[in-house]
Write a protein that holds these residues in place. Sequence first.
Motif, PDB file in Angstrom:
ATOM      1  N   ALA A  36       0.832  -1.211   0.000  1.00  0.00           N
ATOM      2  CA  ALA A  36       0.000   0.000   0.000  1.00  0.00           C
ATOM      3  C   ALA A  36       0.864   1.259   0.000  1.00  0.00           C
ATOM      4  CB  ALA A  36      -0.934   0.000   1.206  1.00  0.00           C
ATOM      5  N   LYS A  37       2.036   1.184   0.646  1.00  0.00           N
ATOM      6  CA  LYS A  37       2.916   2.362   0.725  1.00  0.00           C
ATOM      7  C   LYS A  37       3.781   2.527  -0.519  1.00  0.00           C
ATOM      8  CE  LYS A  37       3.259   2.506   5.741  1.00  0.00           C
ATOM      9  NZ  LYS A  37       4.128   2.319   6.903  1.00  0.00           N
ATOM     10  N   THR A  38       4.179   1.423  -1.158  1.00  0.00           N
ATOM     11  CA  THR A  38       5.144   1.505  -2.248  1.00  0.00           C
ATOM     12  C   THR A  38       4.533   1.387  -3.635  1.00  0.00           C
ATOM     13  OG1 THR A  38       5.609  -0.866  -2.121  1.00  0.00           O
ATOM     14  CG2 THR A  38       7.003   0.598  -0.805  1.00  0.00           C
ATOM     15  N   THR A  39       3.312   0.902  -3.732  1.00  0.00           N
ATOM     16  CA  THR A  39       2.660   0.769  -5.025  1.00  0.00           C
ATOM     17  C   THR A  39       2.220   2.141  -5.517  1.00  0.00           C
ATOM     18  OG1 THR A  39       1.873  -1.418  -4.401  1.00  0.00           O
ATOM     19  CG2 THR A  39       0.739  -0.364  -6.221  1.00  0.00           C
ATOM     20  N   ASP A  40       2.339   2.357  -6.802  1.00  0.00           N
ATOM     21  CA  ASP A  40       1.927   3.631  -7.379  1.00  0.00           C
ATOM     22  C   ASP A  40       0.410   3.716  -7.394  1.00  0.00           C
ATOM     23  OD1 ASP A  40       1.621   6.013  -8.714  1.00  0.00           O
ATOM     24  OD2 ASP A  40       2.241   5.234 -10.664  1.00  0.00           O
ATOM     25  N   LEU A  41      -0.127   4.494  -6.495  1.00  0.00           N
ATOM     26  CA  LEU A  41      -1.569   4.704  -6.399  1.00  0.00           C
ATOM     27  C   LEU A  41      -1.924   6.160  -6.714  1.00  0.00           C
ATOM     28  CD1 LEU A  41      -2.179   2.659  -3.118  1.00  0.00           C
ATOM     29  CD2 LEU A  41      -2.693   1.941  -5.462  1.00  0.00           C
ATOM     30  N   SER A  42      -1.048   6.822  -7.460  1.00  0.00           N
ATOM     31  CA  SER A  42      -1.224   8.251  -7.734  1.00  0.00           C
ATOM     32  C   SER A  42      -2.470   8.544  -8.569  1.00  0.00           C
ATOM     33  CB  SER A  42       0.011   8.821  -8.416  1.00  0.00           C
ATOM     34  OG  SER A  42       0.252   8.155  -9.650  1.00  0.00           O
ATOM     35  N   ASP A  43      -3.010   7.552  -9.256  1.00  0.00           N
ATOM     36  CA  ASP A  43      -4.214   7.762 -10.056  1.00  0.00           C
ATOM     37  C   ASP A  43      -5.491   7.712  -9.221  1.00  0.00           C
ATOM     38  OD1 ASP A  43      -2.732   8.033 -12.372  1.00  0.00           O
ATOM     39  OD2 ASP A  43      -2.901   5.916 -12.901  1.00  0.00           O
ATOM     40  N   TYR A  44      -5.351   7.382  -7.940  1.00  0.00           N
ATOM     41  CA  TYR A  44      -6.508   7.248  -7.057  1.00  0.00           C
ATOM     42  C   TYR A  44      -6.542   8.390  -6.047  1.00  0.00           C
ATOM     43  CZ  TYR A  44      -6.564   2.589  -9.015  1.00  0.00           C
ATOM     44  OH  TYR A  44      -6.597   1.533  -9.888  1.00  0.00           O
ATOM     45  N   THR A  45      -7.732   8.751  -5.618  1.00  0.00           N
ATOM     46  CA  THR A  45      -7.873   9.790  -4.604  1.00  0.00           C
ATOM     47  C   THR A  45      -7.527   9.213  -3.231  1.00  0.00           C
ATOM     48  OG1 THR A  45     -10.177   9.283  -4.092  1.00  0.00           O
ATOM     49  CG2 THR A  45      -9.769  10.825  -5.921  1.00  0.00           C
ATOM     50  N   PRO A  46      -7.174  10.060  -2.272  1.00  0.00           N
ATOM     51  CA  PRO A  46      -6.921   9.560  -0.919  1.00  0.00           C
ATOM     52  C   PRO A  46      -8.125   8.790  -0.351  1.00  0.00           C
ATOM     53  CG  PRO A  46      -6.067  11.774  -1.125  1.00  0.00           C
ATOM     54  CD  PRO A  46      -6.834  11.488  -2.386  1.00  0.00           C
ATOM     55  N   ALA A  47      -9.330   9.240  -0.666  1.00  0.00           N
ATOM     56  CA  ALA A  47     -10.531   8.539  -0.179  1.00  0.00           C
ATOM     57  C   ALA A  47     -10.630   7.133  -0.785  1.00  0.00           C
ATOM     58  CB  ALA A  47     -11.775   9.342  -0.515  1.00  0.00           C
ATOM     59  N   GLN A  48     -10.269   6.999  -2.063  1.00  0.00           N
ATOM     60  CA  GLN A  48     -10.304   5.682  -2.693  1.00  0.00           C
ATOM     61  C   GLN A  48      -9.259   4.752  -2.067  1.00  0.00           C
ATOM     62  OE1 GLN A  48      -9.819   7.092  -6.742  1.00  0.00           O
ATOM     63  NE2 GLN A  48     -11.888   6.392  -7.274  1.00  0.00           N
ATOM     64  N   ILE A  49      -8.097   5.289  -1.765  1.00  0.00           N
ATOM     65  CA  ILE A  49      -7.046   4.481  -1.143  1.00  0.00           C
ATOM     66  C   ILE A  49      -7.475   4.050   0.254  1.00  0.00           C
ATOM     67  CG2 ILE A  49      -4.658   4.494  -0.299  1.00  0.00           C
ATOM     68  CD1 ILE A  49      -4.101   6.503  -2.666  1.00  0.00           C
ATOM     69  N   ASP A  50      -8.043   4.971   1.020  1.00  0.00           N
ATOM     70  CA  ASP A  50      -8.528   4.627   2.362  1.00  0.00           C
ATOM     71  C   ASP A  50      -9.607   3.549   2.284  1.00  0.00           C
ATOM     72  OD1 ASP A  50      -6.823   6.487   3.470  1.00  0.00           O
ATOM     73  OD2 ASP A  50      -8.379   8.019   3.756  1.00  0.00           O
ATOM     74  N   ARG A  51     -10.500   3.673   1.323  1.00  0.00           N
ATOM     75  CA  ARG A  51     -11.580   2.685   1.162  1.00  0.00           C
ATOM     76  C   ARG A  51     -10.999   1.334   0.752  1.00  0.00           C
ATOM     77  NH1 ARG A  51     -15.622   0.104   2.639  1.00  0.00           N
ATOM     78  NH2 ARG A  51     -17.313  -0.221   1.182  1.00  0.00           N
ATOM     79  N   ALA A  52      -9.985   1.336  -0.107  1.00  0.00           N
ATOM     80  CA  ALA A  52      -9.341   0.086  -0.531  1.00  0.00           C
ATOM     81  C   ALA A  52      -8.725  -0.626   0.666  1.00  0.00           C
ATOM     82  CB  ALA A  52      -8.275   0.372  -1.591  1.00  0.00           C
ATOM     83  N   ILE A  53      -8.057   0.123   1.524  1.00  0.00           N
ATOM     84  CA  ILE A  53      -7.457  -0.469   2.723  1.00  0.00           C
ATOM     85  C   ILE A  53      -8.543  -1.006   3.645  1.00  0.00           C
ATOM     86  CG2 ILE A  53      -6.116   0.066   4.804  1.00  0.00           C
ATOM     87  CD1 ILE A  53      -4.474   1.988   2.938  1.00  0.00           C
ATOM     88  N   GLU A  54      -9.640  -0.301   3.744  1.00  0.00           N
ATOM     89  CA  GLU A  54     -10.771  -0.763   4.555  1.00  0.00           C
ATOM     90  C   GLU A  54     -11.336  -2.077   4.006  1.00  0.00           C
ATOM     91  OE1 GLU A  54     -15.261   0.726   5.679  1.00  0.00           O
ATOM     92  OE2 GLU A  54     -13.764   2.231   5.168  1.00  0.00           O
ATOM     93  N   VAL A  55     -11.448  -2.181   2.684  1.00  0.00           N
ATOM     94  CA  VAL A  55     -11.936  -3.417   2.053  1.00  0.00           C
ATOM     95  C   VAL A  55     -11.017  -4.580   2.406  1.00  0.00           C
ATOM     96  CG1 VAL A  55     -12.213  -4.585  -0.177  1.00  0.00           C
ATOM     97  CG2 VAL A  55     -13.179  -2.310   0.168  1.00  0.00           C
ATOM     98  N   ILE A  56      -9.718  -4.340   2.356  1.00  0.00           N
ATOM     99  CA  ILE A  56      -8.748  -5.385   2.685  1.00  0.00           C
ATOM    100  C   ILE A  56      -8.899  -5.794   4.142  1.00  0.00           C
ATOM    101  CG2 ILE A  56      -6.288  -5.895   2.943  1.00  0.00           C
ATOM    102  CD1 ILE A  56      -5.895  -3.977   0.460  1.00  0.00           C
ATOM    103  N   GLU A  57      -8.995  -4.829   5.029  1.00  0.00           N
ATOM    104  CA  GLU A  57      -9.116  -5.127   6.457  1.00  0.00           C
ATOM    105  C   GLU A  57     -10.426  -5.840   6.787  1.00  0.00           C
ATOM    106  OE1 GLU A  57      -8.484  -1.300   8.228  1.00  0.00           O
ATOM    107  OE2 GLU A  57      -6.302  -1.503   8.137  1.00  0.00           O
ATOM    108  N   MET A  58     -11.478  -5.573   6.026  1.00  0.00           N
ATOM    109  CA  MET A  58     -12.772  -6.208   6.273  1.00  0.00           C
ATOM    110  C   MET A  58     -12.883  -7.581   5.602  1.00  0.00           C
ATOM    111  SD  MET A  58     -15.292  -2.898   5.868  1.00  0.00           S
ATOM    112  CE  MET A  58     -16.650  -3.971   5.502  1.00  0.00           C
ATOM    113  N   ASP A  59     -11.824  -7.990   4.907  1.00  0.00           N
ATOM    114  CA  ASP A  59     -11.813  -9.256   4.180  1.00  0.00           C
ATOM    115  C   ASP A  59     -12.926  -9.306   3.135  1.00  0.00           C
ATOM    116  OD1 ASP A  59     -10.667 -11.690   3.556  1.00  0.00           O
ATOM    117  OD2 ASP A  59     -11.960 -12.803   4.926  1.00  0.00           O
ATOM    118  N   ALA A  60     -13.154  -8.182   2.468  1.00  0.00           N
ATOM    119  CA  ALA A  60     -14.196  -8.102   1.453  1.00  0.00           C
ATOM    120  C   ALA A  60     -13.634  -8.261   0.043  1.00  0.00           C
ATOM    121  CB  ALA A  60     -14.939  -6.779   1.568  1.00  0.00           C
ATOM    122  N   ALA A  61     -12.368  -8.648  -0.079  1.00  0.00           N
ATOM    123  CA  ALA A  61     -11.743  -8.924  -1.370  1.00  0.00           C
ATOM    124  C   ALA A  61     -11.449 -10.427  -1.416  1.00  0.00           C
ATOM    125  CB  ALA A  61     -10.459  -8.120  -1.528  1.00  0.00           C
TER     126      ALA A  61
END
Length: 117
Positions: A36-61
Amino acid sequence: MDTATRCRKCGRPLRNAKSIARGYGPTCKARIVAAAKTTDLSDYTPAQIDRAIEVIEMDAAIPTGRPNVLRIVSGDGSTSYLTTDQACNCPAGLRQRRCYHRATATILNAARADRAA
């Protein structure tokens, strides 16, 4: 009968209470955080990145068995979307827009690639 809680990423048994609570062993959690820290996520908004991390933590992927393809469950649990880091069949993805589902796939696929390397 002893049922062990297993890591969501690698499937190994979890013994530590903190690892059981988060669903990942320390090594897998570190790989996901590093990705999450080293991957190029510059095309995503901070809110999208936060939501992606939340999805991972919730085991929804959920892995589908196809390389780099995930099924991402919506926040209310009523819908799921097939997602890769290049495409998603959610409403935004169908309009060729980047979505947090794709950010989730990008992070998890990067963590998987780090493990294989």
